[in-house]
Design a protein around this motif. Structure first.
Motif, mmCIF file in Angstrom:
data_model
loop_
_atom_site.group_PDB
_atom_site.id
_atom_site.type_symbol
_atom_site.label_atom_id
_atom_site.label_comp_id
_atom_site.label_asym_id
_atom_site.label_seq_id
_atom_site.Cartn_x
_atom_site.Cartn_y
_atom_site.Cartn_z
ATOM 1 N N MET A 23 0.828 -1.212 0.000
ATOM 2 C CA MET A 23 0.000 0.000 0.000
ATOM 3 C C MET A 23 0.865 1.266 0.000
ATOM 4 N N VAL A 24 1.929 1.245 0.775
ATOM 5 C CA VAL A 24 2.825 2.409 0.800
ATOM 6 C C VAL A 24 3.460 2.613 -0.570
ATOM 7 N N THR A 25 3.988 1.541 -1.147
ATOM 8 C CA THR A 25 4.666 1.640 -2.440
ATOM 9 C C THR A 25 3.710 2.107 -3.532
ATOM 10 N N SER A 26 2.543 1.457 -3.624
ATOM 11 C CA SER A 26 1.594 1.820 -4.683
ATOM 12 C C SER A 26 1.036 3.221 -4.466
ATOM 13 N N GLY A 27 0.821 3.619 -3.207
ATOM 14 C CA GLY A 27 0.313 4.963 -2.943
ATOM 15 C C GLY A 27 1.284 6.043 -3.385
ATOM 16 N N VAL A 28 2.558 5.847 -3.098
ATOM 17 C CA VAL A 28 3.567 6.829 -3.503
ATOM 18 C C VAL A 28 3.680 6.880 -5.019
ATOM 19 N N LEU A 29 3.710 5.717 -5.673
ATOM 20 C CA LEU A 29 3.869 5.689 -7.128
ATOM 21 C C LEU A 29 2.654 6.277 -7.840
ATOM 22 N N CYS A 56 16.699 8.268 -0.564
ATOM 23 C CA CYS A 56 15.432 8.968 -0.295
ATOM 24 C C CYS A 56 14.249 8.282 -0.956
ATOM 25 N N ILE A 57 14.400 7.879 -2.224
ATOM 26 C CA ILE A 57 13.257 7.283 -2.919
ATOM 27 C C ILE A 57 12.885 5.944 -2.301
ATOM 28 N N THR A 58 13.876 5.192 -1.808
ATOM 29 C CA THR A 58 13.576 3.913 -1.180
ATOM 30 C C THR A 58 12.943 4.117 0.193
ATOM 31 N N ALA A 59 13.397 5.135 0.916
ATOM 32 C CA ALA A 59 12.771 5.442 2.205
ATOM 33 C C ALA A 59 11.313 5.845 2.016
ATOM 34 N N VAL A 60 11.016 6.522 0.914
ATOM 35 C CA VAL A 60 9.639 6.936 0.631
ATOM 36 C C VAL A 60 8.803 5.753 0.160
ATOM 37 N N LEU A 61 9.364 4.949 -0.756
ATOM 38 C CA LEU A 61 8.622 3.826 -1.322
ATOM 39 C C LEU A 61 8.519 2.648 -0.366
ATOM 40 N N GLN A 62 9.380 2.605 0.657
ATOM 41 C CA GLN A 62 9.413 1.482 1.605
ATOM 42 C C GLN A 62 9.810 0.178 0.915
ATOM 43 N N SER A 63 10.515 0.275 -0.221
ATOM 44 C CA SER A 63 10.843 -0.952 -0.944
ATOM 45 C C SER A 63 12.019 -0.706 -1.879
ATOM 46 N N SER A 64 13.139 -1.367 -1.615
ATOM 47 C CA SER A 64 14.260 -1.296 -2.549
ATOM 48 C C SER A 64 13.951 -2.096 -3.811
ATOM 49 N N THR A 65 13.027 -3.067 -3.702
ATOM 50 C CA THR A 65 12.623 -3.829 -4.888
ATOM 51 C C THR A 65 11.956 -2.917 -5.902
ATOM 52 N N ALA A 66 11.060 -2.036 -5.435
ATOM 53 C CA ALA A 66 10.387 -1.102 -6.342
ATOM 54 C C ALA A 66 11.395 -0.149 -6.977
ATOM 55 N N THR A 67 12.343 0.342 -6.172
ATOM 56 C CA THR A 67 13.383 1.211 -6.718
ATOM 57 C C THR A 67 14.219 0.461 -7.746
ATOM 58 N N LEU A 86 23.728 1.957 -10.865
ATOM 59 C CA LEU A 86 24.345 1.182 -9.778
ATOM 60 C C LEU A 86 24.493 2.024 -8.516
ATOM 61 N N THR A 87 24.811 3.303 -8.696
ATOM 62 C CA THR A 87 24.922 4.200 -7.541
ATOM 63 C C THR A 87 23.569 4.398 -6.872
ATOM 64 N N VAL A 88 22.521 4.514 -7.687
ATOM 65 C CA VAL A 88 21.165 4.608 -7.126
ATOM 66 C C VAL A 88 20.841 3.373 -6.294
ATOM 67 N N MET A 89 21.230 2.194 -6.784
ATOM 68 C CA MET A 89 20.935 0.966 -6.052
ATOM 69 C C MET A 89 21.737 0.860 -4.761
ATOM 70 N N LEU A 90 22.967 1.365 -4.758
ATOM 71 C CA LEU A 90 23.726 1.409 -3.499
ATOM 72 C C LEU A 90 22.997 2.266 -2.471
ATOM 73 N N GLY A 91 22.452 3.397 -2.936
ATOM 74 C CA GLY A 91 21.672 4.244 -2.038
ATOM 75 C C GLY A 91 20.370 3.579 -1.619
ATOM 76 N N ALA A 92 19.729 2.865 -2.559
ATOM 77 C CA ALA A 92 18.475 2.195 -2.238
ATOM 78 C C ALA A 92 18.677 1.129 -1.157
ATOM 79 N N ASN A 93 19.801 0.427 -1.237
ATOM 80 C CA ASN A 93 20.087 -0.597 -0.228
ATOM 81 C C ASN A 93 20.246 0.023 1.155
ATOM 82 N N VAL A 94 20.865 1.190 1.209
ATOM 83 C CA VAL A 94 20.987 1.894 2.492
ATOM 84 C C VAL A 94 19.621 2.419 2.928
#
Length: 553
Positions: A23-29, A56-67, A86-94
């Motif tokens: 719900m969090v992921t779909s609501g944000v998207l 930031c985008i992963t913290a908002v989406l609550q899902s690194s999978t979505a990112t 790849l840099t975005v994904m390193l940030g998403a993992n954090v």
């Protein structure tokens, strides 16, 4: 029986946790996906910006999978470079670790408040953005509630001998523990939910600190699998494969050090749950610091491991319509746009050299153009089906409008292809068969009209790609120019026939002019949707009716 009911309770609470994350992921998207896509292109020029964007985008989406799914599709389609991705994904993992850090604290008291406020916003707001913000609030509340219930259910199990023995046996085989947690994360499509489940197990005393660390490693590894397994081309697999290699490297390094790591992290909190949470953060932060500098070399390695395959011989096969991207409306619409531009390129190739075909009776070239129409039609059908699969609840208002624009673009481009392949090329064949010749004046007028059509095609593409309102206004205004060119050329040709100065092009020439004007009408139609939404279309449709009344069209 109590144990059986407890297992059903745990399964239900895990499902509630997953649903809250969804719900969090779909609501944000749905509410803010378009803004996120624009930010994706704006802030990725430098590594620190790309890294922070991923956090930031992963913290908002609550899902690194979505990112990961979003970044993978953009990288596969050329909208995002592999190294920035790849840099975005390193940030998403954090970013996922920040979510776990917050959720690991006992903040369940605010769950009812979030659900109440979210429900009020979702039901009472007429604004789509606030409606989806309410959806996010409900999702966060459900996640907190599910975690609270999981902890309460796990507490009596601390003394359950069978469960403790099973988890201890799993902890004694860290490699198996990693594989089990990775498989569970892949099935759930959420490393956040699985890590929070591990934290609940550790809080209930079901698993000790080293066992929790092994399970956390597996959750990190499994979080890379959905995007990798759902990528169907070598180019699309590069980014998720890079993310998998980074985390696999970390797992190999950490697996022999689980006991020392648990002792070192005990200084920040000695409970197994707190050790697991802090390890999750430290693991991803260390990998980000280690790989952010050599990310360009990693990108080069991935290109060698996954080289781009040759393009298919069949131009009618779609290249960018990834089914996995349908989970994210923004990514799917970018894919459909990219595929639509392939159609535009095919039509531009069909229209180029049109004057030479009629001037030189190039039957071979005319036959080649006629054969392109089935490919164009199949590609159009694939794009429309893709948009249909995407449609409905997954689209917010802005995404819905973009879907309409793509659909209208595809239909108009198909019509242009039909006119070119089935009408104009048929006229070229008839002209050559009858041995008819066009006069120099005929060719000159045909070239002038053809040049204006090609210019309008470029304006139409600008309207479609950038929503350029100025280009849209120019495109509509040019209809008058095309009507005038067609009328002047027709009048001159008919006068020449009457004076017996024409070589005999006759009705074929007039039909060619008419079809060029029809092609321009389909191009001008691309401007109507953006102009209508901007309130700039009023009064634009009066002139065509005036021409019809005069009998000039």
């Amino acid at each position: 029986m109590k144990g059986t009911f407890a297992l059903f309770d745990i399964a239900g609470y895990v499902a509630l946790l997953l649903w809250g994350t969804h719900m969090v992921t779909s609501g944000v998207l749905r509410g803010y996906g378009s803004a996120l896509r624009r930010s994706l292109g704006r802030f990725l020029g430098r590594r620190p910006a790309a890294f922070l964007f991923g956090v930031c985008i992963t913290a908002v989406l609550q899902s690194s999978t979505a990112t990961g799914m979003m970044a993978t599709s953009f990288a596969a389609n050329g909208f995002l470079g592999l190294a920035p991705g790849l840099t975005v994904m390193l940030g998403a993992n954090v970013g996922t670790t920040l979510i776990v850090q917050v959720m690991s604290f006992d903040i369940a008291l605010i769950a009812p408040v979030l659900i109440l406020l979210g429900t009020a916003l979702h039901r009472r707001s007429d604004d789509v953005r606030y409606e989806n913000l309410g959806r996010v609030g409900i999702g966060l509340g459900l996640m907190l509630l599910a975690l609270h219930l999981l902890v309460l259910t796990m507490a009596p199990m601390e003394n359950a001998q069978l469960l403790k023995e099973g988890m201890q046996a799993l902890a004694g085989e860290p490699v198996i523990a990693v594989l089990v947690a990775a498989a569970l994360t892949w099935l759930c499509h959420s490393s956040v939910a699985v890590v929070l489940l591990i934290v609940s197990l550790a809080t209930g005393g079901v698993v000790d600190a080293p066992g929790a660390l092994a399970l956390v490693l597996g959750a990190n590894l499994g979080g890379t699998l959905p995007a990798l397994l759902e990528a169907h081309t070598p180019v699309a697999r590069r980014l998720p494969l890079g993310n998998l290699l980074v985390r696999a490297f970390g797992c190999v390094i950490c697996l022999p050090l689980l006991h020392p790591l648990s002792h070192w992290l005990a200084a920040l909190g000695d409970s197994p749950a707190r050790i697991a949470v802090n390890f999750h953060t430290a693991f991803n932060l260390a990998l980000a610091l280690l790989f952010i500098l050599p990310v360009q070399k990693l990108a080069q390695l991935l290109v060698r491991l996954q080289p781009e395959p040759p393009r298919p011989a069949d131009p009618g096969l779609p290249l960018y319509l990834e089914d996995a991207a349908l989970e994210s409306a923004g990514v799917a619409l970018v894919n459909a746009t990219r595929e639509s531009m392939r159609m535009a390129d095919m039509v531009e190739g069909m229209l180029k050299g049109l004057v030479e075909i009629f001037g030189k009776d190039d039957i071979v070239r005319a036959a080649q153009i006629s054969k392109m129409d089935p490919f164009l039609d199949r590609l159009g059908v694939a794009i429309r089906q893709y948009l249909a699969d995407l449609g409905g609840e997954a689209l917010n208002e802005e995404d819905g409008e973009r879907s309409q624009e793509i659909h209208a673009f595809v239909i108009n481009i198909e019509h242009i292809g039909d006119i070119t392949a089935n009408n104009l090329m048929e006229f070229a064949a008839k002209k050559a068969e009858r041995g008819q010749d066009f006069s120099a004046d005929d060719i000159q007028d045909l070239a002038a009209m053809h040049g204006q059509v090609m210019e309008s095609l470029r304006l139409g593409i600008a309207v479609f790609m950038r929503g350029d309102l100025r280009a849209a206004q120019q495109l509509v205004e040019r209809k008058e120019l095309l009507w005038r060119l067609e009328n002047d050329a027709s009048d001159r040709h008919i006068r020449a026939l009457r004076e017996q100065r024409d070589g005999g092009g006759g009705d074929v020439y007039l039909r060619i002019l008419r079809d060029l004007k029809r092609i321009h009408s389909h191009l001008a139609a691309l401007a109507y949707l953006p102009l209508e939404r901007a309130g700039l279309l009023q009064g634009r449709l009066v002139q065509p009716h005036a021409h019809l009344a005069e009998g000039k069209v």
